[in-house]
Write a protein that holds these residues in place. Structure first.
Motif, PDB file in Angstrom:
ATOM      1  N   ASN A  63       1.111  -1.441   0.075  1.00 24.40           N
ATOM      2  CA  ASN A  63      -0.214   0.763  -0.631  1.00 24.40           C
ATOM      3  C   ASN A  63       1.089   1.290   0.052  1.00 24.40           C
ATOM      4  OD1 ASN A  63      -2.746  -0.686   0.110  1.00 24.40           O
ATOM      5  ND2 ASN A  63      -1.907  -2.146   2.414  1.00 24.40           N
ATOM      6  N   HIS A  64       1.811   1.042  -0.011  1.00 25.69           N
ATOM      7  CA  HIS A  64       2.913   2.432  -0.091  1.00 25.69           C
ATOM      8  C   HIS A  64       4.409   2.028  -0.493  1.00 25.69           C
ATOM      9  CE1 HIS A  64       4.281  -0.191   3.684  1.00 25.69           C
ATOM     10  NE2 HIS A  64       5.296   0.647   3.638  1.00 25.69           N
ATOM     11  N   LEU A  65       4.742   2.900  -0.962  1.00 24.76           N
ATOM     12  CA  LEU A  65       6.709   3.067  -1.536  1.00 24.76           C
ATOM     13  C   LEU A  65       7.480   3.328  -0.114  1.00 24.76           C
ATOM     14  CD1 LEU A  65       8.484   3.343  -3.679  1.00 24.76           C
ATOM     15  CD2 LEU A  65       7.713   4.923  -4.254  1.00 24.76           C
ATOM     16  N   GLY A  66       8.003   2.558   0.518  1.00 23.00           N
ATOM     17  CA  GLY A  66       8.667   2.466   1.368  1.00 23.00           C
ATOM     18  C   GLY A  66      10.506   3.118   0.908  1.00 23.00           C
ATOM     19  N   PHE A  67      10.445   3.809   2.055  1.00 21.37           N
ATOM     20  CA  PHE A  67      11.912   4.856   1.951  1.00 21.37           C
ATOM     21  C   PHE A  67      12.512   4.206   3.270  1.00 21.37           C
ATOM     22  CE2 PHE A  67      13.798   9.102   2.136  1.00 21.37           C
ATOM     23  CZ  PHE A  67      15.072   9.159   0.928  1.00 21.37           C
ATOM     24  N   TYR A  68      14.268   4.268   2.941  1.00 19.79           N
ATOM     25  CA  TYR A  68      14.461   3.710   3.630  1.00 19.79           C
ATOM     26  C   TYR A  68      15.815   4.865   3.974  1.00 19.79           C
ATOM     27  CZ  TYR A  68      10.700   0.128   3.185  1.00 19.79           C
ATOM     28  OH  TYR A  68      10.556  -0.473   3.356  1.00 19.79           O
ATOM     29  N   PRO A  69      16.157   5.859   4.778  1.00 14.39           N
ATOM     30  CA  PRO A  69      16.962   7.078   5.389  1.00 14.39           C
ATOM     31  C   PRO A  69      17.795   6.531   6.395  1.00 14.39           C
ATOM     32  CG  PRO A  69      15.318   8.390   5.522  1.00 14.39           C
ATOM     33  CD  PRO A  69      14.837   6.214   5.372  1.00 14.39           C
ATOM     34  N   THR A  70      17.603   5.283   6.942  1.00 15.97           N
ATOM     35  CA  THR A  70      18.309   5.291   8.388  1.00 15.97           C
ATOM     36  C   THR A  70      17.857   5.425   9.605  1.00 15.97           C
ATOM     37  OG1 THR A  70      20.080   6.568   8.511  1.00 15.97           O
ATOM     38  CG2 THR A  70      20.470   4.612   6.970  1.00 15.97           C
ATOM     39  N   ASN A  71      18.030   5.577  10.877  1.00 15.06           N
ATOM     40  CA  ASN A  71      17.521   5.999  12.063  1.00 15.06           C
ATOM     41  C   ASN A  71      17.946   7.236  11.381  1.00 15.06           C
ATOM     42  OD1 ASN A  71      17.433   3.611  12.358  1.00 15.06           O
ATOM     43  ND2 ASN A  71      18.761   3.176  13.775  1.00 15.06           N
ATOM     44  N   SER A  72      18.671   7.952  11.366  1.00 13.84           N
ATOM     45  CA  SER A  72      18.736   9.798  11.941  1.00 13.84           C
ATOM     46  C   SER A  72      18.776  10.454  10.579  1.00 13.84           C
ATOM     47  CB  SER A  72      20.642   9.588  11.269  1.00 13.84           C
ATOM     48  OG  SER A  72      20.909   9.438   9.910  1.00 13.84           O
ATOM     49  N   GLY A  73      18.188   9.551   9.382  1.00 13.95           N
ATOM     50  CA  GLY A  73      17.051  10.319   8.116  1.00 13.95           C
ATOM     51  C   GLY A  73      16.153  10.691   8.653  1.00 13.95           C
ATOM     52  N   VAL A  74      15.247   9.269   9.319  1.00 12.74           N
ATOM     53  CA  VAL A  74      14.028  10.005   9.692  1.00 12.74           C
ATOM     54  C   VAL A  74      13.796  10.658  11.504  1.00 12.74           C
ATOM     55  CG1 VAL A  74      11.721   8.510  10.973  1.00 12.74           C
ATOM     56  CG2 VAL A  74      13.236   7.926   8.907  1.00 12.74           C
ATOM     57  N   ALA A  75      14.964  10.721  12.128  1.00 14.84           N
ATOM     58  CA  ALA A  75      14.336  11.823  13.162  1.00 14.84           C
ATOM     59  C   ALA A  75      15.181  13.220  12.966  1.00 14.84           C
ATOM     60  CB  ALA A  75      16.359  10.722  14.370  1.00 14.84           C
ATOM     61  N   ILE A 107      16.086  14.696   2.382  1.00 12.37           N
ATOM     62  CA  ILE A 107      16.614  13.846   3.759  1.00 12.37           C
ATOM     63  C   ILE A 107      17.942  13.032   3.202  1.00 12.37           C
ATOM     64  CG2 ILE A 107      16.113  11.710   4.421  1.00 12.37           C
ATOM     65  CD1 ILE A 107      12.669  12.470   4.363  1.00 12.37           C
ATOM     66  N   ALA A 108      17.504  13.167   1.882  1.00 18.40           N
ATOM     67  CA  ALA A 108      18.959  12.461   0.734  1.00 18.40           C
ATOM     68  C   ALA A 108      20.255  13.246   1.170  1.00 18.40           C
ATOM     69  CB  ALA A 108      18.521  11.447  -0.547  1.00 18.40           C
ATOM     70  N   THR A 109      20.191  14.161   0.644  1.00 18.82           N
ATOM     71  CA  THR A 109      21.106  14.860   0.681  1.00 18.82           C
ATOM     72  C   THR A 109      22.142  15.438   2.652  1.00 18.82           C
ATOM     73  OG1 THR A 109      20.393  16.742  -0.746  1.00 18.82           O
ATOM     74  CG2 THR A 109      22.143  17.637   0.758  1.00 18.82           C
ATOM     75  N   PHE A 110      20.426  14.946   3.393  1.00 20.74           N
ATOM     76  CA  PHE A 110      21.406  15.198   4.743  1.00 20.74           C
ATOM     77  C   PHE A 110      22.367  13.727   5.442  1.00 20.74           C
ATOM     78  CE2 PHE A 110      20.313  12.729   8.674  1.00 20.74           C
ATOM     79  CZ  PHE A 110      20.758  13.873   9.525  1.00 20.74           C
ATOM     80  N   ARG A 111      21.573  13.186   4.364  1.00 25.65           N
ATOM     81  CA  ARG A 111      22.208  11.910   4.740  1.00 25.65           C
ATOM     82  C   ARG A 111      23.668  11.120   4.310  1.00 25.65           C
ATOM     83  NH1 ARG A 111      22.901   8.032   7.263  1.00 25.65           N
ATOM     84  NH2 ARG A 111      22.972   6.836   5.955  1.00 25.65           N
ATOM     85  N   PHE A 112      24.209  12.637   3.304  1.00 23.58           N
ATOM     86  CA  PHE A 112      24.913  12.147   1.631  1.00 23.58           C
ATOM     87  C   PHE A 112      25.851  13.193   2.846  1.00 23.58           C
ATOM     88  CE2 PHE A 112      27.576  14.994  -0.819  1.00 23.58           C
ATOM     89  CZ  PHE A 112      28.619  13.627  -1.571  1.00 23.58           C
TER      90      PHE A 112
END
Length: 123
Positions: A63-75, A107-112
């Motif tokens: 029912n969704h597209l999952g996006f997994y930016p690790t714990n820090s990306g979500v927090a 979020i992706a830029t933050f992780r980079f």
């Protein structure tokens, strides 16, 4: 029976069609633009973007597209992610809503930046 492991991101995307495929392509392009120095890989049977470590993953769910930016990306984006179901390292973008492409790119830029700022481990 386990799902087969895709050998490439192109192969993974080829398994889907219609609106789901369009969303995957949109996610892929958004991440490619946000992470020009990252390499596309398959990790844990999912498309991912990697530099010295995996930055983000994404995958189709029922029912969704999952996006997994690790714990820090979500927090780090907790406030912006309030409209979505999240868990420790995962975000669910429902198929019934438009993808928040700007937020995904942020979020992706933050992780980079986060990964690039880590000290290099000596082998």
């Amino acid at each position: 029976m386990m799902n087969p492991k895709p050998e490439s991101v192109d192969q993974y995307l080829s398994w889907f069609s219609g609106e789901i495929r369009e969303r995957l392509e949109l996610m892929r392009e958004t991440l490619k633009n946000a992470l020009p120095d990252a390499k596309e890989v398959i990790s844990y049977h999912m498309p991912a973007f990697k530099t010295s470590e995996v930055l983000v993953y994404y995958a189709v769910a029922k029912n969704h597209l999952g996006f997994y930016p690790t714990n820090s990306g979500v927090a780090e984006f907790k406030k912006e992610l309030e409209p979505y179901n999240t868990s420790k390292g995962a975000i669910q973008f429902p198929y019934s809503q438009a993808l928040p492409l700007g937020l995904i790119a942020d979020i992706a830029t933050f992780r980079f930046i986060e990964v690039q700022s880590k000290p290099v481990k000596k082998k």
